[in-house]
Design an enzyme around this catalytic site. Structure first.
Site, short mmCIF file in Angstrom:
data_model
loop_
_atom_site.label_atom_id
_atom_site.label_comp_id
_atom_site.label_asym_id
_atom_site.label_seq_id
_atom_site.Cartn_x
_atom_site.Cartn_y
_atom_site.Cartn_z
CB CYS A 101 -3.36 -4.08 12.20
SG CYS A 101 -3.83 -1.74 11.52
CG HIS A 157 -2.46 -1.55 7.97
ND1 HIS A 157 -3.70 -3.02 8.38
CD2 HIS A 157 -2.17 -2.45 6.66
CE1 HIS A 157 -3.24 -3.63 8.10
NE2 HIS A 157 -2.00 -3.88 7.25
#
Length: 847
Positions: A283, A804
């Site tokens: 990510c 994230h």
């Protein structure tokens, strides 16, 4: 063009074989209106990047039944839902083959509006033509029903015995109902002739490949099929209307100028609104890639013919492989109808040249961004032979002249699209603290890494305990410089505790209910104190050195130590002196069940009166079943129990004395003293204690001020002063001098030290529509704007070492989208400002 083995079953010929070609996504074929293509080719030269217009290969489309009764005729008679026709290549000596290049094909009655003449072009050619139409004609609004689309159409090609002929079959089995319906309208050739021009050269390759097989005496299989996925663009149901105006055919569905780039809205979304699959903790990579994939001019550059600028000889580059992988990825992301892309090829190239990003661990999106920008620059550096340049001393010249000289020296060695778009220049001024020598240099920058000044302070909580029993233990929170010293902690703590002139503090670290060390050196670094350490500050009289300092550790018989260690000061001669000091400091923990107005869980907490203190002193040791023992610094008992009425060994009771106090499980002490108040001290930093406080906020302009302020260099960054001829801890001042077209701002949220790793959750209030840097630029020549608009954000959610990454992207004017790996969704502009913002991307606004 995608070519793959056919999946449909052919019941008419069980011996029929399928073949396939392995062709990448970058070589897709697009079927477009002929006039639409010729207009773009005439407007921008060769949309494929060259200077010479391409000469197309002309095919006439005829019904399959018009030829011999071969396999296609048989198939056409059996599969009533199939559309079958043949493409017959016109010979080169046929002058009609090139007539369209002279007059647009009007003498052949070629009519772009009727849709009876089409062009086959490659993906690169199609994108260039699409951009030209968007830029030259702007956005043409149309109703949803009128909008055209890009959709895939599955065709089967048969290389017929005549090598100038291709057999084409479009089956309803291989296509969606709507796609097949549209194909029937496009390729209906019963009533009028159909012409197809191939400008991509791919059909000629099919014929050549098939012909080369014959030269090798390979048995011919004329019925052999090639499955081809053709991308159809610009052909709506309105083509059946022969009375359409010519301009109507040029309606580009949702064609827009977006941040200087072209986008196209379709039924399934827009060009560029394509996610990236997460390949396992990638990510961080996806976030940075999406921001760059929506950066103005970079998109136009990499969707064009960027490969002609690849520098294969640059020893600092990567043989162009990173640039090619990045360019291929961008073309895939901007392809119409694209679904979430797995960036495996790019990740493989990245891991090859930057092993730190290999594997499946989480990394920093800004570190990836820095490597990628530098790698793209070196791969695309137009300078093939870098000259040697030496910076000259200012010699009293104007800063403008020195800065230009530095910049020209930089461009002499570094010239690429990255330099053109992303690099700026700042002025660095060093001043010697001894001889006041001034040194000025002008250095390039690719991005700005800004500190968060509000987080230059560190929050620390200590437990403050009185040594005379006058107050309960109390947690006190102070703010100290992150790189501060112990004296900074003590000074702020003195103010928070409102100490009198006769009082001082003794700070100790407590672990497992024992004092393991005392902090005393004023120059000790606070970075040595970790967030989960427990510090206690004991209030003492300033003259405490004249007396014994008794450290009491509580312990229940046959059990481990419990509670908070207590400290008392006084003269100690006999055992009862120790007992009296202990009960004096313990009086703050007394529980009384009567004569009180404040209740606490059924009990009432009061402070003892003087009479009650005296009564406590007169209580016999046996009444409380409590015992005292001398101990070492580790709490290990030394010798026998201390007898109350006996003299103590004075030689062992000077300075700091450690005493273990043993409580009986069933004595009156447990009932009359609140052990909850004796609980272990709090940790230095406990996020739960501050969960309800207002979020810390600071403006982006304050971050810029902190970045540009004058400050001394660290001891590890000493500067060699040419005046003193020695290394000096000079002061340094930065100023912005030349701003780039694309300004990347990195917010330094992650801090590291030997014992402390932390993420700063400070909310940075950054401008979205108008970042004005006019007051921060030291030199303004009036040739460029200092105002910027935000177009992308790389976000990080969660803690260090994990969390994230996502990206917020401005797309289609002022619309924002949340790019969360494969998932792309709209997001309101008022939701893009969060404390997760990590890297900001701005583009310059023209005055």
């Amino acid at each position: 063009m995608e070519v793959s083995p056919s999946s449909s079953e052919d019941t008419s010929d069980t011996s029929q074989q399928q073949c396939s070609f392995s062709i990448s996504d970058n070589h897709r074929l697009y079927l477009v209106p002929f006039r639409w293509w010729k207009e773009a080719e005439g407007g921008c030269g060769d949309p494929d990047g060259g200077t010479k217009k391409k000469r197309g290969v002309l095919y006439d489309a005829l019904p399959a039944s018009s030829l011999y009764a071969g396999p296609m005729k048989i198939l056409n008679s059996i599969f009533k839902s199939d559309l079958a026709f043949n493409l017959i290549k016109k010979e080169e000596e046929d002058d009609d083959n090139y007539v369209s290049e002279n007059n647009g094909g009007e003498d052949r009655d070629i009519n772009g509006v009727s849709g009876r003449n089409y062009a086959l072009v490659s993906a690169d050619m199609w994108l260039e033509a699409l951009k030209w139409h968007s830029e030259s004609k702007g956005t043409v609004k149309a109703s949803e029903d009128d909008m055209t689309d890009v959709y895939p159409l599955q065709l089967k090609l048969s290389i017929l015995q005549d090598t100038n002929t291709l057999g084409v079959r479009i089956s309803k089995k291989d296509n969606a109902v709507e796609c097949f319906r549209r194909a029937c309208k496009i390729f209906s050739i019963e009533s009028e002739v159909l012409y197809i021009w191939d400008f991509s050269g791919q059909t000629a390759n099919f014929l050549l490949n098939d012909n080369s097989k014959n030269t090798k005496d390979v048995p011919r299989q004329p019925e052999q099929d090639i499955l081809l996925e053709l991308q159809v663009y610009g052909l709506s149901d309105l083509i059946k209307n022969k009375d359409m105006k010519k301009d109507d055919v040029n309606v580009i569905k949702g064609s827009l100028k977006m941040n200087g780039c072209m986008s196209m809205r379709s039924e399934k979304g827009s060009l560029g609104l394509t996610g990236l699959q997460n390949l396992g903790n990638t990510c961080f990579m996806n976030s940075s890639l999406q921001c760059l994939a929506h950066t103005p001019k970079l998109v136009d550059y990499f969707l064009g013919d960027h490969r002609k600028e690849i520098n294969h000889d640059n020893p600092l580059g990567m043989n162009g492989e990173i640039a090619m992988a990045f360019g291929d990825l961008l073309k895939t992301l901007w392809a119409p109808g694209a679904t979430a892309v797995p960036p495996r090829t790019f990740k493989s190239k990245l891991a090859h040249f930057a092993p730190q990003f290999s594997g499946f661990n989480q990394h920093d999106s800004q570190e990836l961004l820095a490597f990628l920008l530098d790698g793209l620059h070196e791969d695309l550096n137009r300078v093939k032979c870098k000259p040697y340049v030496e910076a000259k001393d200012g010699d009293g010249r104007a800063d403008e002249d020195i800065a230009d000289e530095y910049w020209q020296n930089h461009l002499a060695r570094n010239d690429s699209i990255i330099v053109d778009v992303c690099q700026g220049q700042y002025r660095s001024t060093l001043v010697c603290p001894i001889c006041r020598k001034v040194s000025v240099t002008f250095d390039p920058f690719m991005y700005l890494s800004l500190p968060l000044p509000s987080t230059s302070l560190r929050t620390m909580t200590l437990t403050v305990v009185s040594t005379d029993g006058s107050a309960h233990p109390n947690p006190v929170t102070v703010s100290v410089p992150k790189q501060g010293k112990f004296e900074d902690l003590v000074n702020d703590l003195r103010n928070k505790c409102s100490l009198g002139n006769h009082q001082t503090l003794m700070v100790a670290e407590v672990y497992n209910n024992h004092i393991i060390r005392f902090l005393g050196d004023p120059t000790d670094s606070l970075s040595l104190i970790r967030d989960d350490d427990r510090l206690v500050a004991y209030k003492l009289q300033k003259d405490y050195h004249k007396f014994s300092q008794i450290v009491f550790v509580h312990q229940q018989i046959e059990r481990h130590a419990f509670g908070l260690p207590l400290v008392a000061c006084g003269e100690v001669v006999k055992g009862h002196d120790i007992r009296d000091l202990y009960f004096k400091v313990l009086k703050a923990f007394t529980i009384k069940a009567k004569n009180s107005s404040t209740e606490n869980n059924g009990n009432t907490v009061t402070m003892p009166t003087e009479d009650e203190d005296e009564e406590t002193k007169n209580e016999s040791c046996s009444d409380y079943e409590i015992k005292f023992y001398l101990s070492d610094d580790n709490g290990n008992v030394k010798g026998c129990e201390i007898v109350m009425d006996e003299l103590l060994n004075s030689s062992g009771l000077t300075g700091r004395v450690n005493i273990v106090v043993c409580w009986s499980d069933k004595n009156k002490m447990v009932e009359e003293y609140d052990q909850r108040l004796l609980r272990s001290p709090v940790e230095i930093y406990k996020p739960a204690l501050f969960s309800k406080r207002p979020q810390e906020s600071i403006s982006l302009y304050k971050c810029l001020e902190a970045f540009l302020k004058e400050e001394p260099l660290g001891p590890e960054d000493m500067w060699y002063c040419p005046g003193c001829k020695k290394h000096r801890q000079a002061s340094k001042k930065l100023d912005l001098w030349r701003l780039p077209e694309i300004l990347v701002i990195h917010l330094k949220r992650f801090s590291y030290s030997r014992f402390l790793k932390n993420k700063l959750e400070t909310y940075v209030d950054f401008p979205i529509h108008d970042l004005d840097l006019s007051t921060f630029v030291a030199y303004s020549n009036g040739r460029s704007s200092h105002r910027y608009m935000l177009y992308a954000i790389s976000n990080h959610y969660g803690s260090m070492g994990g969390g994230h990454y996502t990206a917020f992207i401005r797309h289609d004017g002022d619309r924002w989208y949340d790019f969360d790996d494969s998932h792309v969704s709209p997001i309101d502009e008022d939701r893009i400002k969060t404390s997760a913002a990590y890297v900001l991307f701005y583009r310059r606004l023209e005055e």
